[in-house]
Write a protein that holds these residues in place. Structure first.
Motif, PDB file in Angstrom:
ATOM      1  N   TYR A 107       5.825   4.456  -2.273  1.00  0.00           N
ATOM      2  CA  TYR A 107       5.051   3.216  -2.143  1.00  0.00           C
ATOM      3  C   TYR A 107       3.743   3.457  -1.417  1.00  0.00           C
ATOM      4  CZ  TYR A 107       7.035   2.876   2.591  1.00  0.00           C
ATOM      5  OH  TYR A 107       7.399   3.128   3.882  1.00  0.00           O
ATOM      6  N   GLN A 108       3.733   4.402  -0.483  1.00  0.00           N
ATOM      7  CA  GLN A 108       2.504   4.729   0.245  1.00  0.00           C
ATOM      8  C   GLN A 108       1.524   5.445  -0.692  1.00  0.00           C
ATOM      9  OE1 GLN A 108       3.392   6.919   3.782  1.00  0.00           O
ATOM     10  NE2 GLN A 108       1.606   6.115   4.857  1.00  0.00           N
ATOM     11  N   MET A 109       2.041   6.322  -1.529  1.00  0.00           N
ATOM     12  CA  MET A 109       1.196   7.023  -2.489  1.00  0.00           C
ATOM     13  C   MET A 109       0.622   6.044  -3.513  1.00  0.00           C
ATOM     14  SD  MET A 109       3.546  10.441  -2.896  1.00  0.00           S
ATOM     15  CE  MET A 109       2.529  11.208  -4.115  1.00  0.00           C
ATOM     16  N   LYS A 110       1.421   5.063  -3.927  1.00  0.00           N
ATOM     17  CA  LYS A 110       0.926   4.031  -4.846  1.00  0.00           C
ATOM     18  C   LYS A 110      -0.193   3.233  -4.182  1.00  0.00           C
ATOM     19  CE  LYS A 110       5.161   3.194  -7.465  1.00  0.00           C
ATOM     20  NZ  LYS A 110       6.222   2.187  -7.728  1.00  0.00           N
ATOM     21  N   ALA A 111      -0.017   2.904  -2.920  1.00  0.00           N
ATOM     22  CA  ALA A 111      -1.053   2.161  -2.194  1.00  0.00           C
ATOM     23  C   ALA A 111      -2.357   2.961  -2.156  1.00  0.00           C
ATOM     24  CB  ALA A 111      -0.585   1.828  -0.777  1.00  0.00           C
TER      25      ALA A 111
END
Length: 116
Positions: A6-10
Motif C-alpha cells: 500500500y505504501q508503494m502504491k501511494a
C-alpha cells in the motif's frame, strides 16, 4: 525489509500526481515521442518537462533511448496506458454523477421571484 504494497502504491500515485507528468504519459500512451515533440503538446518550458520526465524515469514508468542528439521516451509497460484509461473512466462517471446531481438540485430549487 521492503515497504508494504500500500505504501508503494501511494508512491506510484504521488508520482502520477502532477499534470505535466500525466500529459506526458498520455502522449507516450499513443507512441514513443522525442522530448522536442512533447514540448509543443505539453506547453511548458524545456527544463520543466525534463524535470518531470526525470521523475517518471526514476519511477521506471518511462524509458529513454538516444538517437543522434535526440532523446526519445516510451512507456515501460502498456499497463500505464491502461491505468490512464481507467482513470478517465472513473472521472467520467464522477462528472456524470455530479451533472445529474446539479440537474436534480436545479429542478428542486424554486425559482427566485424578483422583488416587487
Amino acid at each position: 525489509m521492503s515497504a508494504p504494497l500500500y505504501q508503494m502504491k501511494a508512491e506510484l500515485f504521488k508520482t502520477l500526481g502532477h499534470p505535466v507528468r500525466i500529459r506526458a504519459l498520455e502522449l507516450l500512451s499513443q507512441r514513443e515521442h522525442a522530448v522536442s515533440e512533447m514540448l509543443a503538446e505539453v506547453g511548458v518550458e524545456p527544463a520543466h518537462l525534463s524535470q518531470q520526465l526525470a521523475v517518471l524515469r526514476r519511477s521506471n514508468l518511462v524509458a529513454t533511448r538516444r538517437e543522434g542528439s535526440g532523446v526519445y521516451y516510451s512507456l515501460t509497460s502498456p499497463q500505464v496506458a491502461e491505468l490512464l484509461t481507467v482513470a478517465r473512466s472513473i472521472l467520467s462517471g464522477v462528472l456524470t454523477g455530479q451533472a445529474e446531481l446539479l440537474a436534480d438540485l436545479r429542478a428542486a430549487t424554486p425559482e427566485a421571484k424578483p422583488p416587487v
